[in-house]
Design a protein around this motif. Sequence first.
Motif, PDB file in Angstrom:
ATOM      1  N   GLN A  22       0.830  -1.203   0.000  1.00  0.00           N
ATOM      2  CA  GLN A  22       0.000   0.000   0.000  1.00  0.00           C
ATOM      3  C   GLN A  22       0.870   1.260   0.000  1.00  0.00           C
ATOM      4  OE1 GLN A  22      -2.936   0.789  -1.024  1.00  0.00           O
ATOM      5  NE2 GLN A  22      -4.233   0.098   0.659  1.00  0.00           N
ATOM      6  N   THR A  23       2.004   1.229   0.694  1.00  0.00           N
ATOM      7  CA  THR A  23       2.932   2.364   0.709  1.00  0.00           C
ATOM      8  C   THR A  23       3.512   2.613  -0.680  1.00  0.00           C
ATOM      9  OG1 THR A  23       3.505   1.929   3.016  1.00  0.00           O
ATOM     10  CG2 THR A  23       5.067   3.244   1.744  1.00  0.00           C
ATOM     11  N   VAL A  24       3.915   1.546  -1.352  1.00  0.00           N
ATOM     12  CA  VAL A  24       4.480   1.676  -2.706  1.00  0.00           C
ATOM     13  C   VAL A  24       3.426   2.223  -3.671  1.00  0.00           C
ATOM     14  CG1 VAL A  24       5.431   0.379  -4.669  1.00  0.00           C
ATOM     15  CG2 VAL A  24       6.233  -0.080  -2.350  1.00  0.00           C
ATOM     16  N   ILE A  25       2.192   1.744  -3.539  1.00  0.00           N
ATOM     17  CA  ILE A  25       1.105   2.223  -4.403  1.00  0.00           C
ATOM     18  C   ILE A  25       0.846   3.707  -4.148  1.00  0.00           C
ATOM     19  CG2 ILE A  25      -1.376   2.024  -4.842  1.00  0.00           C
ATOM     20  CD1 ILE A  25      -0.986  -1.045  -4.257  1.00  0.00           C
ATOM     21  N   ALA A  26       0.870   4.117  -2.878  1.00  0.00           N
ATOM     22  CA  ALA A  26       0.669   5.530  -2.541  1.00  0.00           C
ATOM     23  C   ALA A  26       1.778   6.396  -3.140  1.00  0.00           C
ATOM     24  CB  ALA A  26       0.613   5.706  -1.027  1.00  0.00           C
ATOM     25  N   GLN A  27       3.010   5.887  -3.122  1.00  0.00           N
ATOM     26  CA  GLN A  27       4.115   6.626  -3.742  1.00  0.00           C
ATOM     27  C   GLN A  27       3.919   6.742  -5.250  1.00  0.00           C
ATOM     28  OE1 GLN A  27       7.517   4.416  -2.430  1.00  0.00           O
ATOM     29  NE2 GLN A  27       7.597   5.445  -0.447  1.00  0.00           N
ATOM     30  N   ASN A  28       3.423   5.674  -5.865  1.00  0.00           N
ATOM     31  CA  ASN A  28       3.142   5.726  -7.303  1.00  0.00           C
ATOM     32  C   ASN A  28       2.108   6.800  -7.613  1.00  0.00           C
ATOM     33  OD1 ASN A  28       4.912   3.620  -7.795  1.00  0.00           O
ATOM     34  ND2 ASN A  28       3.306   2.070  -7.913  1.00  0.00           N
ATOM     35  N   ILE A  29       1.032   6.819  -6.849  1.00  0.00           N
ATOM     36  CA  ILE A  29      -0.040   7.797  -7.080  1.00  0.00           C
ATOM     37  C   ILE A  29       0.474   9.215  -6.838  1.00  0.00           C
ATOM     38  CG2 ILE A  29      -2.281   8.605  -6.237  1.00  0.00           C
ATOM     39  CD1 ILE A  29      -2.997   5.618  -5.803  1.00  0.00           C
ATOM     40  N   ALA A  30       1.287   9.385  -5.794  1.00  0.00           N
ATOM     41  CA  ALA A  30       1.835  10.713  -5.501  1.00  0.00           C
ATOM     42  C   ALA A  30       2.733  11.220  -6.624  1.00  0.00           C
ATOM     43  CB  ALA A  30       2.616  10.675  -4.186  1.00  0.00           C
ATOM     44  N   ASN A  31       3.334  10.318  -7.368  1.00  0.00           N
ATOM     45  CA  ASN A  31       4.230  10.704  -8.460  1.00  0.00           C
ATOM     46  C   ASN A  31       3.585  10.543  -9.832  1.00  0.00           C
ATOM     47  OD1 ASN A  31       6.885  11.411  -7.223  1.00  0.00           O
ATOM     48  ND2 ASN A  31       6.548   9.409  -6.269  1.00  0.00           N
ATOM     49  N   ALA A  32       2.274  10.559  -9.886  1.00  0.00           N
ATOM     50  CA  ALA A  32       1.565  10.353 -11.147  1.00  0.00           C
ATOM     51  C   ALA A  32       1.868  11.440 -12.177  1.00  0.00           C
ATOM     52  CB  ALA A  32       0.058  10.276 -10.906  1.00  0.00           C
ATOM     53  N   VAL A  38       8.732   5.817 -12.950  1.00  0.00           N
ATOM     54  CA  VAL A  38       8.329   4.467 -13.330  1.00  0.00           C
ATOM     55  C   VAL A  38       7.578   3.849 -12.150  1.00  0.00           C
ATOM     56  CG1 VAL A  38       9.124   2.172 -14.019  1.00  0.00           C
ATOM     57  CG2 VAL A  38      10.292   4.215 -14.871  1.00  0.00           C
ATOM     58  N   ALA A  39       6.345   3.422 -12.397  1.00  0.00           N
ATOM     59  CA  ALA A  39       5.536   2.804 -11.346  1.00  0.00           C
ATOM     60  C   ALA A  39       6.198   1.520 -10.866  1.00  0.00           C
ATOM     61  CB  ALA A  39       4.139   2.516 -11.864  1.00  0.00           C
ATOM     62  N   GLN A  40       6.063   1.262  -9.555  1.00  0.00           N
ATOM     63  CA  GLN A  40       6.638   0.061  -8.975  1.00  0.00           C
ATOM     64  C   GLN A  40       5.568  -0.708  -8.216  1.00  0.00           C
ATOM     65  OE1 GLN A  40       9.791   1.726  -6.563  1.00  0.00           O
ATOM     66  NE2 GLN A  40      11.292   1.225  -8.140  1.00  0.00           N
ATOM     67  N   ASP A  41       5.872  -1.931  -7.905  1.00  0.00           N
ATOM     68  CA  ASP A  41       5.009  -2.763  -7.076  1.00  0.00           C
ATOM     69  C   ASP A  41       5.918  -3.666  -6.262  1.00  0.00           C
ATOM     70  OD1 ASP A  41       2.760  -3.843  -5.929  1.00  0.00           O
ATOM     71  OD2 ASP A  41       1.862  -4.526  -7.799  1.00  0.00           O
ATOM     72  N   VAL A  42       5.344  -4.408  -5.348  1.00  0.00           N
ATOM     73  CA  VAL A  42       6.100  -5.321  -4.499  1.00  0.00           C
ATOM     74  C   VAL A  42       5.886  -6.736  -5.028  1.00  0.00           C
ATOM     75  CG1 VAL A  42       6.349  -6.164  -2.127  1.00  0.00           C
ATOM     76  CG2 VAL A  42       5.778  -3.782  -2.543  1.00  0.00           C
ATOM     77  N   VAL A  43       6.896  -7.562  -4.910  1.00  0.00           N
ATOM     78  CA  VAL A  43       6.777  -8.969  -5.295  1.00  0.00           C
ATOM     79  C   VAL A  43       5.578  -9.559  -4.562  1.00  0.00           C
ATOM     80  CG1 VAL A  43       7.938 -11.201  -5.183  1.00  0.00           C
ATOM     81  CG2 VAL A  43       9.238  -9.150  -5.698  1.00  0.00           C
ATOM     82  N   SER A  44       4.810 -10.407  -5.209  1.00  0.00           N
ATOM     83  CA  SER A  44       3.610 -10.966  -4.592  1.00  0.00           C
ATOM     84  C   SER A  44       3.947 -11.778  -3.351  1.00  0.00           C
ATOM     85  CB  SER A  44       2.846 -11.840  -5.592  1.00  0.00           C
ATOM     86  OG  SER A  44       3.554 -13.032  -5.821  1.00  0.00           O
ATOM     87  N   PRO A  88       3.963  10.502 -22.843  1.00  0.00           N
ATOM     88  CA  PRO A  88       5.070  11.088 -23.599  1.00  0.00           C
ATOM     89  C   PRO A  88       6.214  11.625 -22.727  1.00  0.00           C
ATOM     90  CG  PRO A  88       2.995  11.793 -24.533  1.00  0.00           C
ATOM     91  CD  PRO A  88       2.667  11.043 -23.269  1.00  0.00           C
ATOM     92  N   ASP A  89       5.916  12.000 -21.469  1.00  0.00           N
ATOM     93  CA  ASP A  89       6.980  12.494 -20.590  1.00  0.00           C
ATOM     94  C   ASP A  89       7.698  11.366 -19.847  1.00  0.00           C
ATOM     95  OD1 ASP A  89       5.146  11.768 -18.660  1.00  0.00           O
ATOM     96  OD2 ASP A  89       4.981  13.751 -17.757  1.00  0.00           O
ATOM     97  N   GLY A  90       7.361  10.090 -20.149  1.00  0.00           N
ATOM     98  CA  GLY A  90       8.047   8.950 -19.566  1.00  0.00           C
ATOM     99  C   GLY A  90       7.444   8.408 -18.287  1.00  0.00           C
ATOM    100  N   ASN A  91       6.318   8.962 -17.854  1.00  0.00           N
ATOM    101  CA  ASN A  91       5.671   8.491 -16.631  1.00  0.00           C
ATOM    102  C   ASN A  91       4.827   7.262 -16.943  1.00  0.00           C
ATOM    103  OD1 ASN A  91       3.621   8.245 -14.499  1.00  0.00           O
ATOM    104  ND2 ASN A  91       4.518  10.143 -13.731  1.00  0.00           N
ATOM    105  N   SER A  92       4.919   6.226 -16.105  1.00  0.00           N
ATOM    106  CA  SER A  92       4.189   4.990 -16.372  1.00  0.00           C
ATOM    107  C   SER A  92       3.066   4.716 -15.362  1.00  0.00           C
ATOM    108  CB  SER A  92       5.162   3.804 -16.378  1.00  0.00           C
ATOM    109  OG  SER A  92       5.673   3.598 -15.083  1.00  0.00           O
ATOM    110  N   VAL A  93       2.692   5.719 -14.567  1.00  0.00           N
ATOM    111  CA  VAL A  93       1.661   5.533 -13.547  1.00  0.00           C
ATOM    112  C   VAL A  93       0.278   5.688 -14.173  1.00  0.00           C
ATOM    113  CG1 VAL A  93       0.693   6.395 -11.382  1.00  0.00           C
ATOM    114  CG2 VAL A  93       3.162   6.376 -11.722  1.00  0.00           C
TER     115      VAL A  93
END
Length: 130
Positions: A22-32, A38-44, A88-93
């Motif tokens: 959930q922390t990693v997802i929140a960081q992804n959203i904050a950097n949208a 580059v969006a990240q996730d945690v190993v399952s 186009p700006d390289g963001n993957s979120v």
Amino acid sequence: MIENNSLLSIAASASRHAAVRQTVIAQNIANADTPGFVAQDVVSFSQVVSGGTDGFDIRHTRAGHMAGSAGIEGRLLIDSSAQGATTPDGNSVSIEDQMVRAADARRQHDLALTLYRKSLDLIRIGLGRG
């Protein structure tokens, strides 16, 4: 007795894993809107439990018993941009994708807490305090 209960240990590890995710997802959203992020996730968690990472490895201590090691502190982040398009700006979120992942992390956390709660209920019943 309670310290060595592998079911409680696994439930606690699953809960920590969901919180980290959930922390990693929140960081992804904050950097949208951050260019090049580059969006990240945690190993399952299933990979973590099966020994797919260096974080949590199930091993038998003796017949009929199971115990886990240190936890998920050695977790690995993975690049989750492969599933979506990059702007186009390289963001993957993708906000929609992150919201689905957040709902899944919450479901995992709720499941871990239910498992933990039911395990404690069984211990109470065994002690005659149920």
